[in-house]
Design a protein around this motif. Structure first.
Motif, PDB file in Angstrom:
ATOM      1  N   ALA A 185     -67.250  10.975  41.181  1.00  0.00           N
ATOM      2  CA  ALA A 185     -67.738   9.617  40.902  1.00  0.00           C
ATOM      3  C   ALA A 185     -68.756   9.180  41.950  1.00  0.00           C
ATOM      4  O   ALA A 185     -69.747   8.499  41.631  1.00  0.00           O
ATOM      5  CB  ALA A 185     -66.557   8.642  40.868  1.00  0.00           C
TER       6      ALA A 185
ATOM      7  N   GLN B 245     -71.988  10.860  41.042  1.00  0.00           N
ATOM      8  CA  GLN B 245     -72.606  10.215  39.878  1.00  0.00           C
ATOM      9  C   GLN B 245     -73.341   8.936  40.269  1.00  0.00           C
ATOM     10  O   GLN B 245     -74.496   8.711  39.882  1.00  0.00           O
ATOM     11  CB  GLN B 245     -71.525   9.919  38.832  1.00  0.00           C
ATOM     12  CG  GLN B 245     -72.049   9.448  37.492  1.00  0.00           C
ATOM     13  CD  GLN B 245     -72.200   7.929  37.385  1.00  0.00           C
ATOM     14  OE1 GLN B 245     -71.765   7.193  38.270  1.00  0.00           O
ATOM     15  NE2 GLN B 245     -72.824   7.478  36.324  1.00  0.00           N
TER      16      GLN B 245
ATOM     17  N   SER C 152     -69.898   9.977  33.679  1.00  0.00           N
ATOM     18  CA  SER C 152     -68.993   8.935  34.168  1.00  0.00           C
ATOM     19  C   SER C 152     -67.754   8.825  33.286  1.00  0.00           C
ATOM     20  O   SER C 152     -66.631   8.673  33.782  1.00  0.00           O
ATOM     21  CB  SER C 152     -69.723   7.591  34.221  1.00  0.00           C
ATOM     22  OG  SER C 152     -68.849   6.551  34.570  1.00  0.00           O
TER      23      SER C 152
END
Length: 436
Positions: free
Chosen positions: A90, A93, A118
């Motif tokens: 995460a 990302q 995501s």
């Protein structure tokens, strides 16, 4: 008074959960900044409602395909290790998104791929994250409080994140918000590496992943409380949570306001959710929570029905508080009861179904509400959704006499005593006996 405040935050007395709570709380502010900024940025960049809907859809639809496998992984592998991986991804990302926007090299296909990525991360993360809570607090008597404080943290960040994002966007650009979200994952990762939980490797099973998924589904849907709670989550998400899609229409066309009007409406929903979470955190047991859950759903349905026909802005703001209380309380309560009744070896798979009932259903509910609103208008669409929620709450109330003993029976199967879950009489006992 001091005792009541201590009770409100009792799960924070556990070091592992306290460390996790602090790291997660910081990260959630960044998460809400990114959620708010993403929708604003996509629409500003493209001017396309279709792409806006597509980005939202892609960020949720992976749950349909990933969550069943993620549930098995959460039951087979170290849940803490799974979170270290998902939270690291995460971070990657968010940082990638932020760098592309800041350097002005972003393209539409980047947004599509990163939104899908995501969604995959969230689908893999959610079952392990939910199942980890009991390992963090160690005692089921603290489970209600821990889950409620998680919800309070989530909704507290929901009040802070969008506001901070709006200020940053006005002063600089959207890429800074995405970068801040990326950096906000660092405290989470630090907290995860600080947590020490004795890991007991589950017995090796010679079954395929698909067989284990099937076993989890069979376990869930052959136990009345689990089947009811997952069904409740799916129905209320599909018809209830979809109201958020229509808020811009109500803000602009029904209440004749602007973006600030929309922001206040959503903020009031967040205030209500925070109040509901704090009430749940004050509860000392799950006794009677299943009844309170369906009463909260009734409150949600009535408030949603009244909001659909309100033309008075202050009254609409008040109703949004009630909507937030009703929706948050019944969804967090469902999570609490599920975690209390499920066996440890099935926890990950059941929580994956719980995640699917919200994450996978939500995009389809949004599409349904959008299409219906285009045909018959937002007020009538919301009225239909509210009526469905009320009908479901009526049915839910009618079956609680079967659900309530089944909850206690399930806990007795894997708990030598239910003292921690059904403690001796306290100040809530009169209402609890009446509900039972």
């Amino acid at each position: 008074m001091k005792t009541k405040i201590q009770d409100l935050f009792q799960s924070l007395s556990v070091k592992n959960y306290r460390i996790y709570f602090i790291g997660q709380g910081i990260s959630l502010i960044g998460t809400w900044m990114q959620r708010t900024t993403m929708s604003w940025y996509v629409y500003r960049l493209t001017g396309s409602p279709l792409l806006l809907g597509l980005i939202g859809f892609l960020s949720q639809i992976p749950s349909v395909f990933i969550s069943p496998f993620a549930g098995v992984w959460a039951d087979k592998f170290n849940r803490l290790s799974i979170l270290k991986v998902t939270q690291s991804l995460a971070l990657v990302q968010a940082m990638t998104l932020g760098i592309l926007v800041v350097t002005n090299t972003i393209q539409i296909w980047h947004l599509i791929i990163l939104s899908l990525f995501s969604g995959i991360i969230e689908a893999a993360d959610s079952p392990a994250r939910h199942a980890l809570v009991i390992e963090l607090v160690q005692k089921k008597s603290l489970l209600t409080n821990a889950i409620a404080l998680n919800s309070a943290s989530f909704n507290g960040a929901r009040l802070i994140g969008p506001s901070v994002a709006g200020i940053i966007i006005a002063l600089s650009n959207e890429g800074i918000c995405f970068l801040i979200n990326g950096f906000s994952f660092i405290p989470v990762l630090i907290s995860l590496f600080m947590i020490v939980i004795p890991y007991k490797e589950p017995p090796q099973r010679e079954q395929s992943v698909f067989t284990e998924i099937k076993q989890g589904w069979k376990y869930a849907f052959h136990n009345l409380p689990i089947k009811f709670l997952i069904s409740n989550n799916a129905i209320t998400t599909f018809f209830g949570m979809s109201y958020a899609v229509l808020i811009p229409i109500f803000a602009k066309d029904i209440l004749h306001g602007n973006a600030q009007t929309q922001g206040f409406l959503l903020s009031m929903s967040g205030v209500g959710a925070l109040l509901g979470a704090l009430y749940l955190a004050s509860r000392k047991s799950i006794r009677g929570l299943n009844y309170r859950m369906v009463y909260a759903l009734s409150l949600f349905g009535v408030s949603l029905l009244m909001f659909s026909w309100s033309r008075y802005y202050p009254f609409s703001l008040f109703l949004m508080i009630l909507i937030g209380i009703g929706m948050m309380f019944q969804m967090s309560t469902a999570n609490t009861i599920l975690q209390s009744v499920v066996t440890d070896e099935m926890r990950g798979r059941v929580m994956s179904l719980h995640s699917m009932a919200s994450m996978s259903v939500a995009p389809f509910g949004s599409l349904m509400v959008g299409a219906l609103s285009k045909s018959i208008g937002a007020p009538l669409t919301l009225t239909i959704c509210a009526i469905v929620c009320l009908l479901w709450s009526g049915y839910s109330i009618s079956i609680q006499k079967k659900v309530n003993p089944a909850i206690k029976s399930m806990m007795l199967k894997h708990e030598p005593t239910v003292q921690a879950i059904y403690p001796p009489p306290d100040f809530n006992v009169a209402l609890d006996k009446q509900n039972e």
